[in-house]
Scaffold this motif. Structure first.
Motif, PDB file in Angstrom:
ATOM      1  N   ALA A   1       0.833  -1.205   0.000  1.00 30.59           N
ATOM      2  CA  ALA A   1       0.000   0.000   0.000  1.00 30.59           C
ATOM      3  C   ALA A   1       0.868   1.256   0.000  1.00 30.59           C
ATOM      4  CB  ALA A   1      -0.935   0.005   1.211  1.00 30.59           C
ATOM      5  N   THR A   2       1.999   1.211   0.697  1.00 31.65           N
ATOM      6  CA  THR A   2       2.873   2.375   0.771  1.00 31.65           C
ATOM      7  C   THR A   2       3.621   2.586  -0.542  1.00 31.65           C
ATOM      8  OG1 THR A   2       3.214   1.911   3.109  1.00 31.65           O
ATOM      9  CG2 THR A   2       4.748   3.441   2.083  1.00 31.65           C
ATOM     10  N   VAL A   3       4.182   1.493  -1.033  1.00 29.02           N
ATOM     11  CA  VAL A   3       5.021   1.562  -2.229  1.00 29.02           C
ATOM     12  C   VAL A   3       4.174   1.860  -3.476  1.00 29.02           C
ATOM     13  CG1 VAL A   3       6.387   0.078  -3.756  1.00 29.02           C
ATOM     14  CG2 VAL A   3       6.838   0.090  -1.299  1.00 29.02           C
ATOM     15  N   HIS A   4       2.924   1.437  -3.406  1.00 30.80           N
ATOM     16  CA  HIS A   4       2.074   1.437  -4.587  1.00 30.80           C
ATOM     17  C   HIS A   4       2.082   2.734  -5.381  1.00 30.80           C
ATOM     18  CE1 HIS A   4      -1.756   1.611  -6.862  1.00 30.80           C
ATOM     19  NE2 HIS A   4      -1.272   0.452  -7.251  1.00 30.80           N
ATOM     20  N   ASP A   5       1.807   3.882  -4.718  1.00 30.42           N
ATOM     21  CA  ASP A   5       1.855   5.076  -5.568  1.00 30.42           C
ATOM     22  C   ASP A   5       3.062   5.962  -5.295  1.00 30.42           C
ATOM     23  OD1 ASP A   5      -1.232   6.366  -4.138  1.00 30.42           O
ATOM     24  OD2 ASP A   5       0.713   5.900  -3.268  1.00 30.42           O
ATOM     25  N   ALA A   6       4.155   5.322  -4.889  1.00 29.69           N
ATOM     26  CA  ALA A   6       5.416   6.054  -4.847  1.00 29.69           C
ATOM     27  C   ALA A   6       6.004   6.059  -6.254  1.00 29.69           C
ATOM     28  CB  ALA A   6       6.377   5.379  -3.877  1.00 29.69           C
ATOM     29  N   ASP A   7       6.766   7.123  -6.564  1.00 30.50           N
ATOM     30  CA  ASP A   7       7.437   7.152  -7.866  1.00 30.50           C
ATOM     31  C   ASP A   7       8.737   6.366  -7.811  1.00 30.50           C
ATOM     32  OD1 ASP A   7       5.535   9.014  -8.955  1.00 30.50           O
ATOM     33  OD2 ASP A   7       6.500  10.551  -7.723  1.00 30.50           O
ATOM     34  N   TYR A   8       9.288   6.307  -6.611  1.00 28.29           N
ATOM     35  CA  TYR A   8      10.625   5.725  -6.482  1.00 28.29           C
ATOM     36  C   TYR A   8      10.753   5.130  -5.089  1.00 28.29           C
ATOM     37  CZ  TYR A   8      15.609   5.278  -7.434  1.00 28.29           C
ATOM     38  OH  TYR A   8      16.858   4.773  -7.674  1.00 28.29           O
ATOM     39  N   VAL A   9      11.472   4.024  -4.982  1.00 30.81           N
ATOM     40  CA  VAL A   9      11.628   3.385  -3.668  1.00 30.81           C
ATOM     41  C   VAL A   9      13.104   3.277  -3.315  1.00 30.81           C
ATOM     42  CG1 VAL A   9      11.125   1.373  -2.254  1.00 30.81           C
ATOM     43  CG2 VAL A   9       9.518   2.053  -4.021  1.00 30.81           C
ATOM     44  N   LEU A  10      13.435   3.719  -2.113  1.00 26.06           N
ATOM     45  CA  LEU A  10      14.781   3.530  -1.589  1.00 26.06           C
ATOM     46  C   LEU A  10      14.751   2.312  -0.692  1.00 26.06           C
ATOM     47  CD1 LEU A  10      15.951   7.080  -0.432  1.00 26.06           C
ATOM     48  CD2 LEU A  10      16.920   5.676  -2.263  1.00 26.06           C
ATOM     49  N   LEU A  11      15.542   1.311  -1.039  1.00 28.04           N
ATOM     50  CA  LEU A  11      15.580   0.100  -0.228  1.00 28.04           C
ATOM     51  C   LEU A  11      16.799   0.176   0.681  1.00 28.04           C
ATOM     52  CD1 LEU A  11      14.815  -2.441  -3.086  1.00 28.04           C
ATOM     53  CD2 LEU A  11      13.249  -1.701  -1.283  1.00 28.04           C
ATOM     54  N   VAL A  12      16.548   0.171   1.984  1.00 31.87           N
ATOM     55  CA  VAL A  12      17.649   0.266   2.934  1.00 31.87           C
ATOM     56  C   VAL A  12      17.949  -1.135   3.447  1.00 31.87           C
ATOM     57  CG1 VAL A  12      18.493   1.372   5.028  1.00 31.87           C
ATOM     58  CG2 VAL A  12      16.810   2.543   3.590  1.00 31.87           C
ATOM     59  N   THR A  13      19.217  -1.519   3.391  1.00 30.89           N
ATOM     60  CA  THR A  13      19.548  -2.871   3.809  1.00 30.89           C
ATOM     61  C   THR A  13      20.949  -2.934   4.408  1.00 30.89           C
ATOM     62  OG1 THR A  13      19.555  -5.179   3.103  1.00 30.89           O
ATOM     63  CG2 THR A  13      20.500  -3.595   1.580  1.00 30.89           C
ATOM     64  N   GLU A  14      21.260  -4.093   4.953  1.00 31.02           N
ATOM     65  CA  GLU A  14      22.589  -4.310   5.515  1.00 31.02           C
ATOM     66  C   GLU A  14      23.312  -5.356   4.674  1.00 31.02           C
ATOM     67  OE1 GLU A  14      21.324  -3.638  10.174  1.00 31.02           O
ATOM     68  OE2 GLU A  14      21.906  -5.634   9.471  1.00 31.02           O
ATOM     69  N   PRO A  15      24.650  -5.256   4.601  1.00 32.61           N
ATOM     70  CA  PRO A  15      25.393  -6.169   3.723  1.00 32.61           C
ATOM     71  C   PRO A  15      25.623  -7.532   4.371  1.00 32.61           C
ATOM     72  CG  PRO A  15      26.907  -4.635   4.737  1.00 32.61           C
ATOM     73  CD  PRO A  15      25.540  -4.277   5.240  1.00 32.61           C
ATOM     74  N   THR A  16      24.566  -8.171   4.817  1.00 33.38           N
ATOM     75  CA  THR A  16      24.686  -9.491   5.451  1.00 33.38           C
ATOM     76  C   THR A  16      23.778 -10.459   4.705  1.00 33.38           C
ATOM     77  OG1 THR A  16      22.820  -9.074   6.906  1.00 33.38           O
ATOM     78  CG2 THR A  16      24.986  -8.413   7.725  1.00 33.38           C
ATOM     79  N   PRO A  17      23.931 -11.771   4.941  1.00 36.89           N
ATOM     80  CA  PRO A  17      23.028 -12.732   4.294  1.00 36.89           C
ATOM     81  C   PRO A  17      21.561 -12.458   4.618  1.00 36.89           C
ATOM     82  CG  PRO A  17      24.912 -13.872   5.221  1.00 36.89           C
ATOM     83  CD  PRO A  17      25.032 -12.448   5.656  1.00 36.89           C
ATOM     84  N   PHE A  18      21.269 -12.048   5.852  1.00 38.16           N
ATOM     85  CA  PHE A  18      19.880 -11.719   6.196  1.00 38.16           C
ATOM     86  C   PHE A  18      19.407 -10.522   5.388  1.00 38.16           C
ATOM     87  CE2 PHE A  18      21.398 -13.566  10.279  1.00 38.16           C
ATOM     88  CZ  PHE A  18      20.644 -14.725  10.200  1.00 38.16           C
ATOM     89  N   GLY A  19      20.285  -9.525   5.313  1.00 43.38           N
ATOM     90  CA  GLY A  19      19.960  -8.321   4.550  1.00 43.38           C
ATOM     91  C   GLY A  19      19.656  -8.665   3.111  1.00 43.38           C
ATOM     92  N   LEU A  20      20.467  -9.557   2.542  1.00 44.86           N
ATOM     93  CA  LEU A  20      20.278  -9.952   1.146  1.00 44.86           C
ATOM     94  C   LEU A  20      18.941 -10.660   0.974  1.00 44.86           C
ATOM     95  CD1 LEU A  20      21.265 -10.294  -1.727  1.00 44.86           C
ATOM     96  CD2 LEU A  20      22.516 -12.330  -1.018  1.00 44.86           C
ATOM     97  N   HIS A  21      18.626 -11.542   1.914  1.00 42.34           N
ATOM     98  CA  HIS A  21      17.372 -12.280   1.864  1.00 42.34           C
ATOM     99  C   HIS A  21      16.183 -11.317   1.884  1.00 42.34           C
ATOM    100  CE1 HIS A  21      13.967 -14.220   3.987  1.00 42.34           C
ATOM    101  NE2 HIS A  21      14.193 -15.145   3.085  1.00 42.34           N
ATOM    102  N   ASP A  22      16.222 -10.355   2.820  1.00 45.25           N
ATOM    103  CA  ASP A  22      15.124  -9.384   2.925  1.00 45.25           C
ATOM    104  C   ASP A  22      15.048  -8.511   1.674  1.00 45.25           C
ATOM    105  OD1 ASP A  22      14.486 -10.353   5.398  1.00 45.25           O
ATOM    106  OD2 ASP A  22      15.637  -8.842   6.491  1.00 45.25           O
ATOM    107  N   LEU A  23      16.231  -8.146   1.172  1.00 48.07           N
ATOM    108  CA  LEU A  23      16.272  -7.284  -0.002  1.00 48.07           C
ATOM    109  C   LEU A  23      15.616  -7.967  -1.206  1.00 48.07           C
ATOM    110  CD1 LEU A  23      17.423  -4.546  -1.063  1.00 48.07           C
ATOM    111  CD2 LEU A  23      19.344  -5.873  -1.935  1.00 48.07           C
ATOM    112  N   LYS A  24      15.876  -9.257  -1.340  1.00 52.36           N
ATOM    113  CA  LYS A  24      15.278  -9.987  -2.468  1.00 52.36           C
ATOM    114  C   LYS A  24      13.752  -9.949  -2.371  1.00 52.36           C
ATOM    115  CE  LYS A  24      19.041 -13.175  -3.539  1.00 52.36           C
ATOM    116  NZ  LYS A  24      19.588 -14.516  -3.254  1.00 52.36           N
ATOM    117  N   GLN A  25      13.235 -10.071  -1.141  1.00 50.37           N
ATOM    118  CA  GLN A  25      11.780 -10.002  -0.954  1.00 50.37           C
ATOM    119  C   GLN A  25      11.240  -8.638  -1.367  1.00 50.37           C
ATOM    120  OE1 GLN A  25      10.861 -10.986   3.092  1.00 50.37           O
ATOM    121  NE2 GLN A  25       9.795 -12.831   2.425  1.00 50.37           N
ATOM    122  N   MET A  26      11.971  -7.593  -0.939  1.00 49.36           N
ATOM    123  CA  MET A  26      11.524  -6.236  -1.251  1.00 49.36           C
ATOM    124  C   MET A  26      11.560  -5.996  -2.750  1.00 49.36           C
ATOM    125  SD  MET A  26      10.580  -5.050   1.492  1.00 49.36           S
ATOM    126  CE  MET A  26      10.152  -3.440   0.825  1.00 49.36           C
TER     127      MET A  26
END
Ligand code: SF4
Ligand code: SF4
Lengths: 289, 113
Positions: A181-206
């Motif tokens: 709902a939040t991302v839906h009518d955004a023009d652009y999304v900044l994905l904030v993540t950490e350089p760890t395996p967990f971060g990568l996993h979450d990033l892939k979902q996002m």
């Protein structure tokens, strides 16, 4: 210039999402009209950093059914069509469970006897105020325990200043409906993540959410230096460039812990966030061309 | 009189389920003639409102008592209005049959709220 709506999102809480959103707002407000909307209605916290003086608030309501027992023939249609199980039938009585109702209106639409009217039910509160440096700040907060974030986020978005130049959404964490709902009518999304395996996993979902909504985006690596290169090599083959890296730094952790905006307590970051904004605009222009 | 026991499986030897709304099965047990039947819980995979949906299922099956580990607030509200007794058991019972035996011996407690 058309307003550009930027959503700041992350796969889980505590990755620095609010730090990025509040810093970006604080830096850009010196040259633009900026609105920041905290859409993390289950656990809003941007106000703790921006400390706006709230001068408006309003209950967030959804419309829930009320059964007119004189008209109701107990046909059970409403119970059958409610996908949220907010209605139950006991003999000739229809029970309403306000905590489960999403206010979708399906029941009243289907009732053959016109026996359902809609009454307001408060699910949370929205508030608005200005920060000392002039950011137009908005937030919503759920006051019930049910996961009913989407209706508040929708109502908050109704308050977007279309004449504003920059609108920043501080997104809820994760990849739930509330995030969509939040991302839906955004023009652009900044994905904030950490350089760890967990971060990568979450990033892939996002990234899955961005692909589904077709929204362009870029990545900010926070606490750079704590993990490995896996995340960066993964991003190389994607349309989501790395726009900024914020190193792991105990001074940052300390400043945030005492409720300050990064660009206030380490002013060197002001120019970093200005260039971040430039990179966003460049990337946005490129992908939307 | 019909009992509905929340269960992990579809026999009297199955382990009882401590969860009501999200129990995989309900065992319908008729105290008049000791006959029984297993039903898949239609609410088990619902995203929300499982307690209400499971309650509705018991109401439609004309149950007189619901036996489970615990009942959420929505299930409690629905079952109370439907005059269905809520009876709880703990994790010590290894089979649905032993829960039924304990119920017959009046060893089980009413759910408190
Ligand atoms: S408004 Fe929607 S969610 Fe609420 S009771 Fe009616 S059908 Fe169910
Ligand atoms: S659909 Fe209308 S008439 Fe039928 S049970 Fe519901 S409220 Fe009553």
């Amino acid at each position: 210039m058309t307003p550009i709506k930027i959503a700041v999102a992350s796969g889980k809480g505590g990755t620095g999402k609010t730090m990025v959103a509040t810093s970006l707002a604080s830096v850009l407000v010196s040259e633009h009209r900026v609105q920041l909307i905290d859409c993390d209605v289950e656990a809003p916290n941007a106000h703790l950093f921006l400390k706006p003086s709230i001068n408006w608030s309003s209950p967030a309501v959804i419309m829930i059914p009320e059964i007119n027992e004189e008209r109701c023939t107990a046909c059970g249609k409403c119970v059958e069509v409610c996908e949220f199980h907010a209605l139950a039938q006991i003999g000739t009585r229809i029970l309403v469970f306000p905590q489960l109702c999403h206010g979708c209106g399906t029941c009243s639409l289907y009732c053959p006897e016109d026996a359902i009217s809609e009454i307001p039910h408060q699910i949370g509160e929205m508030s608005r105020g200005l920060t000392t440096n002039g950011v137009d700040f908005l937030m919503g907060e759920l006051t019930i325990s049910e996961p009913m974030a989407t209706p508040i986020i929708r109502q908050l978005k109704g308050l977007v200043n279309e004449k504003g130049e920059i609108i920043i959404f501080d997104s809820p964490p994760g990849a739930s409906c509330a995030v969509v709902a939040t991302v839906h009518d955004a023009d652009y999304v900044l994905l904030v993540t950490e350089p760890t395996p967990f971060g990568l996993h979450d990033l892939k979902q996002m990234i899955g959410v961005l692909k589904a909504t077709g929204t362009p985006g870029g990545v900010i690596i926070n606490r750079d230096g704590i993990g490995n290169q896996q995340l960066e090599s993964f991003l190389e083959g994607t349309p989501y460039p790395i726009l900024m890296k914020i190193p792991y730094d105990s001074e940052i952790a300390l400043g945030l812990a005492s409720g300050n905006v990064l660009t206030d307590f380490i002013p060197q970051y002001q120019s970093e966030f200005q260039s971040l904004h430039r990179r966003i605009l460049e990337h946005y222009a490129k992908v939307s061309a | 009189m019909i009992l509905m026991i929340s269960s992990q499986g579809d026999t009297l030897q199955s382990e009882p389920s401590l969860r009501f709304g999200r129990a995989p099965y309900f065992i319908e047990f008729n105290l008049e003639d000791d006959s029984w039947k297993a039903h898949e819980n239609p609410a088990v995979s619902e995203a929300g409102g499982a307690g209400v949906a499971a309650s509705q299922f018991l109401i439609d099956k004309k149950a007189s008592a619901a036996l489970s580990g615990r009942f959420g607030p929505n299930a409690h509200y629905a079952l109370t209005h439907a005059n269905i007794r809520m009876v709880t058991f703990d994790g010590d019972y290894r089979s649905v049959q032993s829960v039924i035996d304990a119920y017959k011996d009046e060893k089980l407690q009413e759910a408190k709220h």
